[in-house]
Design a protein around this motif. Sequence first.
Motif, PDB file in Angstrom:
ATOM      1  N   GLU A   6      36.149  23.117  56.835  1.00 15.01           N
ATOM      2  CA  GLU A   6      37.528  23.513  56.567  1.00 15.01           C
ATOM      3  C   GLU A   6      38.465  22.976  57.638  1.00 15.01           C
ATOM      4  OE1 GLU A   6      37.018  27.756  56.658  1.00 15.01           O
ATOM      5  OE2 GLU A   6      36.769  27.845  54.493  1.00 15.01           O
ATOM      6  N   GLN A   7      39.738  22.887  57.276  1.00 15.21           N
ATOM      7  CA  GLN A   7      40.772  22.505  58.229  1.00 15.21           C
ATOM      8  C   GLN A   7      41.997  23.375  57.998  1.00 15.21           C
ATOM      9  OE1 GLN A   7      42.016  18.445  57.538  1.00 15.21           O
ATOM     10  NE2 GLN A   7      41.760  18.659  55.339  1.00 15.21           N
ATOM     11  N   ILE A   8      42.702  23.694  59.070  1.00 18.84           N
ATOM     12  CA  ILE A   8      43.912  24.497  58.990  1.00 18.84           C
ATOM     13  C   ILE A   8      45.103  23.557  59.096  1.00 18.84           C
ATOM     14  CG2 ILE A   8      45.247  26.344  60.044  1.00 18.84           C
ATOM     15  CD1 ILE A   8      42.588  27.461  61.121  1.00 18.84           C
ATOM     16  N   ILE A   9      45.966  23.588  58.058  1.00 17.88           N
ATOM     17  CA  ILE A   9      47.107  22.681  57.990  1.00 17.88           C
ATOM     18  C   ILE A   9      48.402  23.493  58.008  1.00 17.88           C
ATOM     19  CG2 ILE A   9      48.261  20.893  56.620  1.00 17.88           C
ATOM     20  CD1 ILE A   9      45.505  20.005  57.526  1.00 17.88           C
ATOM     21  N   PRO A  10      49.261  23.324  59.025  1.00 21.48           N
ATOM     22  CA  PRO A  10      50.571  23.990  59.012  1.00 21.48           C
ATOM     23  C   PRO A  10      51.421  23.449  57.862  1.00 21.48           C
ATOM     24  CG  PRO A  10      50.044  23.132  61.196  1.00 21.48           C
ATOM     25  CD  PRO A  10      49.056  22.550  60.245  1.00 21.48           C
ATOM     26  N   ILE A  11      52.128  24.355  57.160  1.00 24.58           N
ATOM     27  CA  ILE A  11      52.946  23.936  56.017  1.00 24.58           C
ATOM     28  C   ILE A  11      54.402  24.367  56.136  1.00 24.58           C
ATOM     29  CG2 ILE A  11      51.036  23.741  54.387  1.00 24.58           C
ATOM     30  CD1 ILE A  11      51.863  26.540  53.330  1.00 24.58           C
TER      31      ILE A  11
END
Length: 110
Positions: A6-11
Motif C-alpha cells: 500500500e501507499q499513502i497519497i495526499p489528495i
Amino acid sequence: MTDSMEQIIPIGKEADFPAGYGREVKAGKWSLAVFRTTDGRLFALENHTPHAKGGTLSEAIVSGHYIYCPMRDLKISLETGVVQAPDTGSARKFEVRTGSDVVAVVLPRP
C-alpha cells in the motif's frame, strides 16, 4: 500503518471537501470520487459507477452515508461501496486518512 503493498497519497486539505458533496481527485493511476458527509466523515470510491454502461460517481447525490449514482440512480453505501438491493454491484472503496489538515488515501502500490 500500511503494509508494503500500500501507499499513502495526499489528495488535499480538509477544506477542499465540503460537506454533502463529492469531488473528483486523481491519485496515481486512480480517479477517485471523494465525499464528505454532513457528519464530517470522508469516504473515497473509485470514480466509476458499477452499472454496466459506466459513468462517474463524483457528481452523485450524498444522502447520509449513501450516494445516488447520477446516471443510473443506484444507491451505493459510502462505507462499503456496495450497491443496495434490488440493484447489484459495488464500487471499489479506499481508506481515507486525515491529520494536520491533510486528507490522504491508501492505495495499492502499482
